[in-house]
Design a protein around this motif. Structure first.
Motif, PDB file in Angstrom:
ATOM      1  N   PHE A 191       0.848  -1.199   0.000  1.00  0.00           N
ATOM      2  CA  PHE A 191       0.000   0.000   0.000  1.00  0.00           C
ATOM      3  C   PHE A 191       0.877   1.241   0.000  1.00  0.00           C
TER       4      PHE A 191
ATOM      5  N   GLU B 290      -1.069   6.840   1.604  1.00  0.00           N
ATOM      6  CA  GLU B 290      -2.481   7.211   1.775  1.00  0.00           C
ATOM      7  C   GLU B 290      -3.350   5.981   2.005  1.00  0.00           C
ATOM      8  N   GLU B 291      -3.142   4.939   1.215  1.00  0.00           N
ATOM      9  CA  GLU B 291      -3.930   3.725   1.366  1.00  0.00           C
ATOM     10  C   GLU B 291      -3.655   3.054   2.702  1.00  0.00           C
ATOM     11  N   LYS B 292      -2.385   3.015   3.071  1.00  0.00           N
ATOM     12  CA  LYS B 292      -2.027   2.398   4.343  1.00  0.00           C
ATOM     13  C   LYS B 292      -2.624   3.174   5.504  1.00  0.00           C
TER      14      LYS B 292
ATOM     15  N   LYS C 153      -9.643  -0.439  -1.582  1.00  0.00           N
ATOM     16  CA  LYS C 153      -8.197  -0.499  -1.372  1.00  0.00           C
ATOM     17  C   LYS C 153      -7.485  -0.589  -2.713  1.00  0.00           C
ATOM     18  N   ARG C 154      -6.365   0.090  -2.787  1.00  0.00           N
ATOM     19  CA  ARG C 154      -5.486  -0.031  -3.956  1.00  0.00           C
ATOM     20  C   ARG C 154      -4.222  -0.758  -3.505  1.00  0.00           C
TER      21      ARG C 154
ATOM     22  N   THR D 273      -0.717  -2.705  -9.947  1.00  0.00           N
ATOM     23  CA  THR D 273      -1.767  -2.125  -9.110  1.00  0.00           C
ATOM     24  C   THR D 273      -3.088  -2.875  -9.289  1.00  0.00           C
TER      25      THR D 273
ATOM     26  N   ASP E 149      -7.052  -2.458  -7.950  1.00  0.00           N
ATOM     27  CA  ASP E 149      -8.096  -1.709  -7.226  1.00  0.00           C
ATOM     28  C   ASP E 149      -9.177  -2.690  -6.777  1.00  0.00           C
TER      29      ASP E 149
END
Length: 276
Positions: free
Chosen positions: A164, A167-169, A224-225, A233, A235
């Motif tokens: 991640f 931002e995602e984490k 989540k990405r 990647t 999504d």
């Protein structure tokens, strides 16, 4: 009844409600953010002395009527209201976390060939998973049981940022901590939850900062990405669903839009897993 946790939760939530949120005039300069104690008491229809004692961790055991009134005054959501009741000792007999995964659920995740799927308990311990889940989270079979914990993976694993971006984490971490606090309220006597919280407070400043926010929200769905070293990647929509007749267990599925590049990436990942 956890008086200290209840008192701190009330103070934190009061600071997040502005007079404008509840239709009150700002009333000049305020020394602290949010509502004043007397304003909460007024909105809840109780004496200021009674509410002060709640925030100071003393006073009588609040009734359901009082808790409902405070929840309305502080504009608590459904999960936050449930957390308030748990902290105040409602229900009086907390449920016990069960660790057995129904055989039907084991069969279900085994049949999900293209979908990463696993079963979590309220402590965020992984109880079951399929081969596709290991492609996302690493080889879970090689880990000791106490290492198969998603929160430890989020906050302690050096490999988390390979999966991640920041931002995602951060979003994943915040949602998970809010969910863990809800679980701590549902199972106030669970020593393993208490030990996990104490461990992460001592070892992770990020966890300590998020835990101190007193955010409460049961996880249900989150986008989540994921960055995978083989297929790039992906999504996904992370679906979190309760296991029937096992309120303490959740089924987690990583789904993608049919026909999308992410869907094709998951299928490619499955083929890579089968051939490796």
């Amino acid at each position: 009844m956890n008086r200290d946790e209840l008192a701190e939760f009330l103070r934190v939530r009061r600071a997040r409600v502005t007079p404008a949120d509840v239709g009150l005039p700002a009333g000049g300069t305020r020394r602290t953010p949010g509502l004043r104690r007397q304003e909460v008491a007024q909105l809840a229809g109780m004496s200021i002395d009674y509410y002060i004692r709640l925030e100071q961790g003393r006073g009588p055991h609040p009734s359901r009527q009082v808790l409902n009134a405070v929840a309305r005054a502080l504009m608590l959501g459904q999960d936050e209201r449930a957390h308030l009741f748990h902290l105040a000792g409602q229900p009086m007999d907390p449920p016990r976390i069960r660790e057995d995964v129904p055989q039907s659920m084991l069969h279900l995740i085994a049949f999900l060939d293209d979908v990463p799927a696993y079963v979590l308990d309220a402590r965020y311990d992984l109880r079951a998973w399929n081969p596709m889940a290991t492609t996302i989270m690493g080889n879970l079979d090689c880990l000791a049981p106490d290492q198969r914990n998603v929160l430890r993976w989020i906050f302690m694993s050096p490999d988390i940022r390979l999966h991640f971006d920041d931002e995602e984490k951060g979003a994943f971490a915040r949602a998970s901590v809010a969910d863990l606090r809800a679980a701590a309220g549902r199972y106030p006597g669970d020593r393993r939850i208490q030990a996990l919280v104490a461990e992460l407070l001592a070892l992770s400043p990020e966890f300590a900062e998020l835990w101190g926010r007193h955010e409460v929200q049961v996880r249900r769905e989150q986008r989540k990405r994921i960055h995978h070293p083989v297929v790039g990647t992906i999504d996904t929509i992370c679906q979190v669903m309760p296991v029937p007749d096992r309120d303490d267990l959740r089924l987690v599925l990583y789904t993608t839009e049919p026909g999308s590049p992410s869907h094709r990436a998951l299928r490619e990942l499955r083929q890579h897993t089968l051939s490796s």
